[in-house]
Write an enzyme that holds these catalytic residues in place. Structure first.
Site, short mmCIF file in Angstrom:
data_model
loop_
_atom_site.label_atom_id
_atom_site.label_comp_id
_atom_site.label_asym_id
_atom_site.label_seq_id
_atom_site.Cartn_x
_atom_site.Cartn_y
_atom_site.Cartn_z
CB SER A 26 -0.77 -0.01 1.45
OG SER A 26 -1.78 0.99 1.27
CE LYS B 135 -4.87 -0.03 0.29
NZ LYS B 135 -5.72 -1.10 1.11
CG LEU B 136 -1.34 3.93 -6.68
CD1 LEU B 136 -1.34 4.91 -7.87
CD2 LEU B 136 0.23 3.95 -6.08
CE LYS B 137 -4.18 3.51 2.28
NZ LYS B 137 -5.43 2.86 2.62
CG ASP C 240 -7.90 1.98 0.56
OD1 ASP C 240 -8.92 2.54 0.58
OD2 ASP C 240 -7.35 1.53 1.34
CG ASN D 232 -8.46 4.83 3.53
OD1 ASN D 232 -7.48 4.64 3.04
ND2 ASN D 232 -8.98 3.69 4.33
CD GLU E 35 -9.09 -0.95 0.24
OE1 GLU E 35 -8.03 -1.00 -0.45
OE2 GLU E 35 -8.76 -1.12 1.67
CG ASP F 222 -10.86 -1.45 4.61
OD1 ASP F 222 -11.25 -2.13 5.56
OD2 ASP F 222 -9.94 -0.75 4.37
CE LYS G 1 -7.58 -2.78 6.39
NZ LYS G 1 -7.84 -1.27 6.46
N GLY H 161 -4.28 -4.53 5.76
CA GLY H 161 -3.33 -4.49 6.83
C GLY H 161 -3.56 -2.91 7.53
O1 SMG Z 1 -0.57 -2.73 6.47
O2 SMG Z 1 0.19 -2.02 4.83
C1 SMG Z 1 -0.41 -1.81 5.63
C2 SMG Z 1 -1.74 -0.80 5.47
C3 SMG Z 1 -2.35 -0.92 4.46
O3 SMG Z 1 -3.65 0.81 3.59
C4 SMG Z 1 -3.45 0.23 4.37
N1 SMG Z 1 -4.40 0.32 5.15
O4 SMG Z 1 -7.68 1.27 4.63
O5 SMG Z 1 -6.47 -0.32 3.87
C5 SMG Z 1 -6.71 0.68 4.55
C6 SMG Z 1 -5.47 1.25 5.17
C7 SMG Z 1 -5.76 1.49 6.66
C8 SMG Z 1 -4.69 2.07 7.49
S1 SMG Z 1 -4.10 3.42 7.12
C9 SMG Z 1 -3.42 4.29 8.30
MG MG Z 2 -8.45 0.61 2.75
#
Ligand code: SMG
Ligand code: MG
Length: 367
Positions: free
Chosen positions: A135, A161-163, A188, A190, A213, A238, A262, A290
């Site tokens: 990520s 995976k790109l935020k 993703d 969020n 996501e 998610d 998760k 994660g």
């Molecule tokens: O453990 O590599 C990891 C983090 C993966 O992007 C990740 N998690 O929404 O999936 C999600 C985020 C939640 C935590 S962001 C601080």
């Molecule tokens: Mg997510």
């Protein structure tokens, strides 16, 4: 077995690089660890809550309070316990799934260690290795993002995976797609978008993403359904999916065609495995999310991800993605995969020296 004591440890761990998402920038993890001391031996669980209530309503201090004042007293008073009975034991507390998951995992670790069974065996998982993705946070500029992504591709990660967030989506995704060719790519958000963005998110279709996501707030299932109907890219939930019942519901309604699992978000690994089973039954692939876990949580995630219907690479990256040194033996990427631990319980050992050195306060012992 009976639980004789519950220890709560707090550890501060700096990240090797800041991790930025649509809801904020993180530079360290404030880790809450639960150790249960039982009549058959010890077990560990990691709480995945963040320092602040920005990913979900839970946060580390809150989880600690819930465990201290509700979950640990219930566990200590319960007499004979088994991991399979923990969800029912804790049902009197509403929500607070990350807190519950941490305690249940510690019980499961003690129980399976005593039985000589690994988490992977317990979950009925028979893969020896799991495919890993990584990520990648929001970067100050596209150039920096590309440098970071190129590094991960060189390391062998099988999926990027790109935020994303409004203002950081089409341009970085286009640039990364050009850089990585046909390597698997997903995004993703969020919960950063709204219904008004549906048309804009459709512009992501040209990049051949594996999935998008959680674009909208977790309670807004209807807008996810509308997006899934409007675009080609599969929608993956998610934050919204907090139980197997919820998974069944949102899949049936067409809000999600792939599920991020998760364990912390759903109350533990037993519920996570139930979600896996529900999704398998409905023909919906899953992948393991994660929460920047240390080796303690990572070990359990990797074992979960070894279950059959985890067919997409997870956010199960190597220890060095986040930490210079891990609290357990490190997870090392080999050919884009991590080995599933085979020892009893989680299969990893907590390093007492580091636990002491990195403690942000003395351990709290509840009896
Ligand atoms: O453990 O590599 C990891 C983090 C993966 O992007 C990740 N998690 O929404 O999936 C999600 C985020 C939640 C935590 S962001 C601080
Ligand atoms: Mg997510």
């Amino acid at each position: 077995m009976r639980v004789e004591a519950v220890e709560l440890h707090r550890v501060a761990m700096p990240l090797v690089r800041p991790f930025e998402t649509s809801f904020g920038r993180q530079t360290a993890r404030d880790v809450l660890l639960v150790r249960v001391r039982t009549t058959v031996g010890d077990g560990w669980g990691e709480c995945v809550a963040m320092a602040d209530p920005v990913y979900s309503s839970e946060y580390v201090d809150g989880c600690e309070a819930v465990i201290r004042h509700y979950l640990a007293p219930a566990l200590l008073a319960a007499g004979e316990v088994a991991a399979e009975g923990i969800a029912a034991l804790f049902a009197f507390v509403v929500g607070n799934r990350m807190a519950k998951a941490a305690v249940e995992t510690a019980v499961l670790d003690a129980q399976t260690r005593a039985a000589g069974v690994s988490f992977g065996e317990y979950f009925g998982a028979d893969r020896e290795f799991v495919d890993c993705g990584v990520s990648v946070g929001i970067a100050p500029a596209v150039e920096e993002l590309l440098a970071e992504v190129a590094g991960y591709v060189d390391e062998g990660y099988r999926r990027i995976k790109l935020k994303i967030k409004p203002g950081w989506d089409l341009e970085p995704v286009r640039a990364v797609r050009e850089l990585i060719g046909d390597t698997l790519l997903q995004v993703d958000a969020n919960t950063a978008y709204t219904r008004a963005d549906i048309e804009h998110l459709g512009l992501l279709d040209e990049f051949g993403l594996l999935l998008i996501e959680q674009p909208f707030v977790e309670e807004d299932i209807l807008t996810h359904i509308a997006l899934a109907e409007a675009i080609e890219t599969p929608v993956c939930l998610d934050e919204s999916v907090v139980s197997a019942e919820l998974a069944f519901d949102v899949i049936g309604r067409g809000a999600t065609s792939i599920v991020n699992i998760k364990a912390g978000r759903v109350g533990g690994y037993l519920e996570a495995a139930r979600i896996h089973d529900v999704c398998a039954e409905l023909g919906v692939p899953v992948w393991c999310g994660g929460m920047l876990e240390t080796g303690i949580g990572r070990a359990a995630n990797v074992a979960l991800a070894a279950m059959e219907n985890f067919t997409l690479p997870g956010d199960t990256s190597a220890s060095n993605r986040y930490f210079a040194e891990d609290l357990t033996e490190p997870f090392v990427l080999v050919d884009g995969r991590l080995a599933v631990p085979t020892g009893p319980g989680s299969g990893v050992e907590v390093r007492a020296d580091l636990l002491r050195a990195w403690a942000s306060r003395p351990p709290l012992e509840l009896t």
